[in-house]
Design an enzyme around this catalytic site. Structure first.
Site, PDB file in Angstrom:
ATOM      1  N   VAL A  14       0.848  -1.086   0.162  1.00 11.66           N
ATOM      2  CA  VAL A  14       0.216  -0.037  -0.014  1.00 11.66           C
ATOM      3  C   VAL A  14       0.843   1.168  -0.077  1.00 11.66           C
ATOM      4  CG1 VAL A  14      -1.974  -0.906   1.370  1.00 11.66           C
ATOM      5  CG2 VAL A  14      -0.133   0.041   2.454  1.00 11.66           C
ATOM      6  N   GLY A  15       2.201   1.264   0.279  1.00  8.12           N
ATOM      7  CA  GLY A  15       2.912   2.459   0.132  1.00  8.12           C
ATOM      8  C   GLY A  15       3.668   2.776   1.463  1.00  8.12           C
ATOM      9  N   LYS A  16       3.544   1.656   2.450  1.00  4.70           N
ATOM     10  CA  LYS A  16       4.260   1.926   3.727  1.00  4.70           C
ATOM     11  C   LYS A  16       5.780   2.741   3.778  1.00  4.70           C
ATOM     12  CE  LYS A  16       3.776  -1.864   5.696  1.00  4.70           C
ATOM     13  NZ  LYS A  16       3.154  -2.510   4.354  1.00  4.70           N
ATOM     14  N   THR A  17       6.494   2.021   2.834  1.00  3.04           N
ATOM     15  CA  THR A  17       7.922   2.493   3.031  1.00  3.04           C
ATOM     16  C   THR A  17       8.056   3.953   2.325  1.00  3.04           C
ATOM     17  OG1 THR A  17       8.878   0.413   2.679  1.00  3.04           O
ATOM     18  CG2 THR A  17      10.288   2.032   2.183  1.00  3.04           C
ATOM     19  N   LYS A  38      13.037  -0.330  10.623  1.00  5.29           N
ATOM     20  CA  LYS A  38      12.274  -1.474  10.166  1.00  5.29           C
ATOM     21  C   LYS A  38      12.660  -2.722  11.146  1.00  5.29           C
ATOM     22  CE  LYS A  38       9.898  -3.469   6.617  1.00  5.29           C
ATOM     23  NZ  LYS A  38       8.592  -3.128   6.241  1.00  5.29           N
ATOM     24  N   GLY A 111       3.442  -5.599   6.295  1.00  6.78           N
ATOM     25  CA  GLY A 111       2.176  -6.062   5.836  1.00  6.78           C
ATOM     26  C   GLY A 111       1.269  -5.322   6.839  1.00  6.78           C
ATOM     27  N   ALA A 199       0.999   9.035  -6.213  1.00  7.44           N
ATOM     28  CA  ALA A 199       1.515   7.829  -6.909  1.00  7.44           C
ATOM     29  C   ALA A 199       2.917   8.185  -7.791  1.00  7.44           C
ATOM     30  CB  ALA A 199       0.249   7.432  -8.060  1.00  7.44           C
ATOM     31  N   GLY A 200       3.805   7.186  -7.507  1.00 12.06           N
ATOM     32  CA  GLY A 200       5.037   7.401  -8.258  1.00 12.06           C
ATOM     33  C   GLY A 200       5.956   8.070  -7.410  1.00 12.06           C
TER      34      GLY A 200
END
Length: 218
Positions: A14-17, A38, A111, A199-200
């Protein structure tokens, strides 16, 4: 006193990082001493860069660190069990995180909220609870997000946590469903949306990423 913020998601991918990297840039723009952690990295070989390295690529040296990794691209507990290796417990991760000397420590999970980070059943919820951390849930704007987000929020609240939301990959020209979800997510979950990561965003040159990221949050 250190402020702890856990970054979790409604799902994997979903883009956590990238959202975590954006938060690092947001705090650095305010001259806040911040680091991302992390606790468990999976899905990369020993010589490959993981999520912490991606955050450092976008944000610069000293932005992130990884505590442990397991090679299979699976949930941490599953990967460790298949490899026949031990993982640090959530309590051991918390001890290492508490030892960090920074104003803000961002802890990126793996996750969703119930993914097991150790072989004793510990999750990012346990990390957040032990650290008395704020919680950021990274979610999608696409169809299906209302159910996934509501389930995630309900589970966090069952443990006394009160999350906020970040859209992890916001389309610059959102569809009707995305626009509706931007309205319905806070209405149906009672959580504020505090950020929209485009996005991106992870493909931006690092200098542009650092310059633009603070504007993605309110």
């Amino acid at each position: 006193m250190t402020r702890y913020i856990t970054v979790t998601g409604t799902d994997t991918g979903v883009g956590k990082t990238i959202a975590t990297a954006a938060l690092v840039s947001y705090f650095r723009a305010q001259d806040v001493d911040v680091v991302a952690v992390k606790p468990v990295q999976t899905g990369v070989r020993p010589d490959e860069p993981g999520d912490a390295a991606e955050i450092e690529r976008l944000c610069g040296p000293g932005a992130a660190q990884e505590l442990t990794r397991v090679e299979p691209a699976l949930a941490p507990e599953t990967a460790a069990r298949l490899e026949g290796v031990d993982l640090p417990t959530v309590d051991e991760h918390v001890e290492r995180i508490r030892a960090l000397d920074h104003d803000v420590v961002l802890v990126e999970g793996a996750g969703g909220v119930l993914v097991r980070l150790d072989r004793e059943g510990g999750t990012v919820i346990d990390i957040a609870t032990r650290l008395s951390a704020d919680v950021v849930v990274v979610t999608r704007e696409a169809l299906g997000t209302l159910n996934h987000t509501a389930l995630t929020v309900d589970r966090l609240r069952a443990d006394g946590l009160d999350p906020v939301l970040v859209i992890g990959s916001a389309d610059p020209d959102p569809t009707l469903e995305a626009r509706s979800n931007h309205t319905d997510l806070p209405r149906l979950t009672g959580c504020r949306i505090v950020g929209h990561v485009p996005a991106g965003a992870g493909s931006l040159p690092p200098g542009d990423f650092r310059r633009d990221a603070p504007s993605w949050f309110t």
